[in-house]
Design a protein around this motif. Structure first.
Motif, short mmCIF file in Angstrom:
data_model
loop_
_atom_site.label_atom_id
_atom_site.label_comp_id
_atom_site.label_asym_id
_atom_site.label_seq_id
_atom_site.Cartn_x
_atom_site.Cartn_y
_atom_site.Cartn_z
N CYS A 151 -37.55 -67.22 9.34
CA CYS A 151 -36.82 -67.16 8.07
C CYS A 151 -37.78 -66.83 6.94
CB CYS A 151 -36.12 -68.49 7.81
SG CYS A 151 -35.32 -68.52 6.20
N VAL B 189 -27.65 -65.76 10.28
CA VAL B 189 -28.93 -66.31 10.70
C VAL B 189 -28.67 -67.72 11.20
CG1 VAL B 189 -31.27 -66.85 9.98
CG2 VAL B 189 -30.05 -65.01 8.85
N GLY C 241 -31.70 -70.30 3.45
CA GLY C 241 -32.29 -69.44 4.47
C GLY C 241 -31.25 -68.60 5.18
#
Lengths: 157, 518
Positions: free
Chosen positions: B223, B244, B261
């Motif tokens: 990340c 993600v 993130g």
């Protein structure tokens, strides 16, 4: 927002010190709210959350687990008629219906004069005196519809 | 260390480990929902049943400690039958709406039922209807019908974030996950509840109804959102990145990652990217290929150095690139151009050491440590005051910037562009277009570079841990890495045969900008 009286807050604070975990004080705290207000409004949970320093969600979990906490307004006399096995066999359901008819109110609703709410509940542990009902904190036992109506009227219904 | 036999296989586990951990250690399948390695034991799903020799009744593996000499199995008829019925009970009120369920394809219920289920259910009862769209907060939606009440999400909020927004309200088959009115599920880790939800009850507002998970490919990555460097997986298709998710690494991020993130896929996608090189200044820009733009910039830099000496060029680096890129770029500038003016652009110095106690750090660069090491190796003593003085005194004629990939974390972007544009020439490597740059008064080269997902490399996180990651996919094939840019600046030809190809016409991913709502 709903807030407890000064005495109520005092009591809740004291309850918090009584048990191993503060979570155990949630039931007495909610009972205190119900005693002061007749029922437990949504925002009382936020009030208790601040007062007891516990997450609101966990107080709400307890509130919604137990049907004994009223989540909507009830009349001055909350009449809980037992319709579990023994009472049902002895006319508990008919008793409850008769009360609704007499006081002109539907189950779990508040009568027009704000005096009465009638609920059907599960066993109240008084099977030997069936049929029976609980009016606020009082047990009334070995009832017939006529007797029940008479007692309720005496109590101001 | 207790040694025990699991389905006939010898396993040794650490003292205090439970039987389910022994199963995981031995690599054998065991049906379970509520147990999660990152959370406390709840023991509510009753599916991880095992038979322990010497104990007449079945035990749950998640809450039974593994003891020396235990003989355990979960493949006897008794266990199989129990699990089968357990699953059937879970399905009593679970709707069969897999075709419209986002979890389909990665659903614990589907997977376990295929493996352990009854296949011929005997439940003829009406299903209890519950609310299908409950808005829990800005990121998560709840479908109460699908919830099997494993309590993973409530435990996550109690134990990991300690925010306790979620609770289980009511009783029996009326039980529902919920929030208290006025206290929405709103913290920086909410989407982990979506990950750990074994069914489609909690779904991400950002991802739901966007893609079928079996059409997405996944690749390991790191990340780039902050200096923690959480290990992640990016899920992508030919339209770009879609989401993600965290990857387990006990040394860095454990099982989790933050919501900030998870948004890092957005700037990577084609709609948000700088696609061609742009050369010019305010109001007058000429587009050219990134390769040509870099070559002309390289020639200009050489000119400036030849005329005014190496002190007239400054290199400004941000902590957003890989160790390999820093090395290659510095080799060209330090040994090629003999540059001494090399500076580290710190975006938010006052927040640099912030930490939320879990994962999220105030240093919003994935590779500050790597850049510091590279600068030290290159012998850079660049102080920011020198750069400012050099620019104000017109001593610095050209500035080369390896700018932020994700400009949203650089609040001082406008200010810095204005500062650097005091030089006559500005060469700016950036992945995303910038309004501030488009207003630059210097002669400016905007050169598109690759994002972290489009190159292999190494980030050094705040602990100094070097984490390698592979190339995931290619979204803007013409963009350069800084290593490639260093070669082109030096006047070399790129090896076109080795350049990555796009994974098939990267389209404008409409959903990139339209996501995040209910």
């Amino acid at each position: 927002m709903f807030t407890l009286s000064a005495e109520g807050q005092e009591l809740v604070k004291k309850e918090l010190t009584r048990y191993e975990t503060p979570y155990s004080a949630i039931i007495p705290a909610l009972y205190r709210v119900q005693k002061e207000n007749g029922w437990v409004p949504e925002d009382a949970v936020l009030h208790l959350s601040q007062l007891m320093n516990l997450p609101a969600s966990h107080i709400n979990e307890v509130l919604h687990f137990y049907t004994m906490f009223n989540k909507k307004p009830v009349g001055k006399l909350h009449i809980q008629v037992c319709t579990n096995v023994s009472c049902a066999m002895n006319g508990g359901r008919e008793l409850a219906d008769a009360l609704c008819k007499r006081f002109n109110v539907k189950y779990d609703e508040v009568s027009a004069d704000r005096k009465i709410t009638i609920s059907r509940v599960e066993c109240l542990g008084s099977c030997d005196t069936a049929p029976m009902m609980q009016v606020n904190d009082r047990y009334l036992e070995n009832l017939t519809p006529e007797l029940a109506i008479k007692k309720i009227t005496e109590m101001g219904g | 260390m207790p040694k025990l036999k699991i389905n006939g296989k010898d396993v040794e586990v650490p003292a205090g480990a439970t039987i389910i951990q022994a199963y995981k250690a031995s690599g054998q399948d065991i049906c379970h929902y509520c147990w999660h390695p990152g959370l406390s034991v709840a023991g509510v799903c009753r599916l991880c049943m095992v038979q322990v020799e010497g104990i007449p009744k079945l035990q749950i593996a998640c809450n039974t400690e593994a003891k020396d000499g235990m003989v355990v199995n979960n493949n006897s008829e008794m266990v199989k039958e129990t699990v089968k019925w357990g699953l059937d009970f879970h399905l009593i009120n679970h709707p069969l709406d897999c075709p419209i369920c986002d979890q389909a394809g990665e659903c614990g219920l589907q997977d376990q039922y295929m493996q352990f289920g009854a296949y011929d259910p005997e439940m003829a009862e009406q299903k209890v209807k519950k609310s299908k769209v409950v808005d829990l907060g800005p990121t998560v939606v709840l479908d109460s019908e699908r919830c099997i009440l494993c309590s993973r999400c409530t435990r996550f909020c109690d134990e990991v974030t300690k925010t306790s927004e979620l609770g289980i309200f009511n009783r029996g088959d009326h039980s529902e996950i919920g929030i208290v009115e006025g206290k929405p599920l709103n913290n920086n880790y909410t989407l982990n509840t979506v990950d750990i939800c074994p069914v489609g009850a909690l779904t991400s507002k950002d991802f739901r109804f966007r893609q079928r998970v079996w059409y997405l490919k996944e690749a390991d990555s790191i990340c780039p959102g902050c200096s923690t460097g959480c290990n992640v997986k990016v899920h992508y298709n030919e339209e770009g990145l879609w989401r993600v998710k965290p990857r387990v690494n006990p040394d860095v991020n454990g099982h989790w990652m933050c919501d900030v993130g998870r948004n890092t896929y957005k700037y990577v996608n084609i709609k948000n990217r700088l696609l061609a090189g742009k050369v010019g200044r305010r109001d007058s820009w000429m587009e050219m290929s990134p390769n040509d733009a870099t070559r002309t910039a390289g020639m200009r830099l050489k000119d400036v150095v030849d005329k005014h000496g190496p002190e007239s060029v400054a290199l400004v680096l941000t902590g957003q690139y890989t160790n390999e890129e820093y090395k290659d770029l510095l080799v060209y500038f330090v040994t090629g151009l003999k540059l001494k003016n090399i500076f580290h652009w710190v975006n938010n110095p006052e927040k640099l050491n912030d930490f939320d106690g879990l994962l999220f750090r105030g240093d919003r660069n994935p590779n500050t440590k790597g850049l510091e090491a590279a600068l030290k190796l290159a012998g850079s003593k660049g102080r920011w005051e020198d750069l400012q003085a050099g620019l104000n005194g017109k001593k610095i004629k050209a500035v080369v910037v390896a700018g932020p990939e994700d400009q949203s974390v650089y609040p001082d972007m406008n200010e810095k562009v204005a500062l650097f544009a005091q030089a006559d020439n500005l060469v700016w490597f950036t992945a995303c277009p910038s309004d501030a740059l488009n207003g630059s008064g210097a002669e400016t080269w905007q050169i598109p570079v690759k994002t972290h997902a489009e190159k292999a490399g190494t980030f050094t996180n705040f602990q100094g841990k070097e984490q390698k990651f592979p190339l995931a996919t290619t979204i803007v094939p013409q963009a350069l890495t800084l290593s490639e840019a260093a070669e082109v600046l030096a006047g070399k030809e790129l090896n076109w045969a080795l350049r990555p190809k796009s994974l098939g016409g990267a389209k404008n991913n409409y959903a990139t900008t339209e996501r995040g709502a209910l």
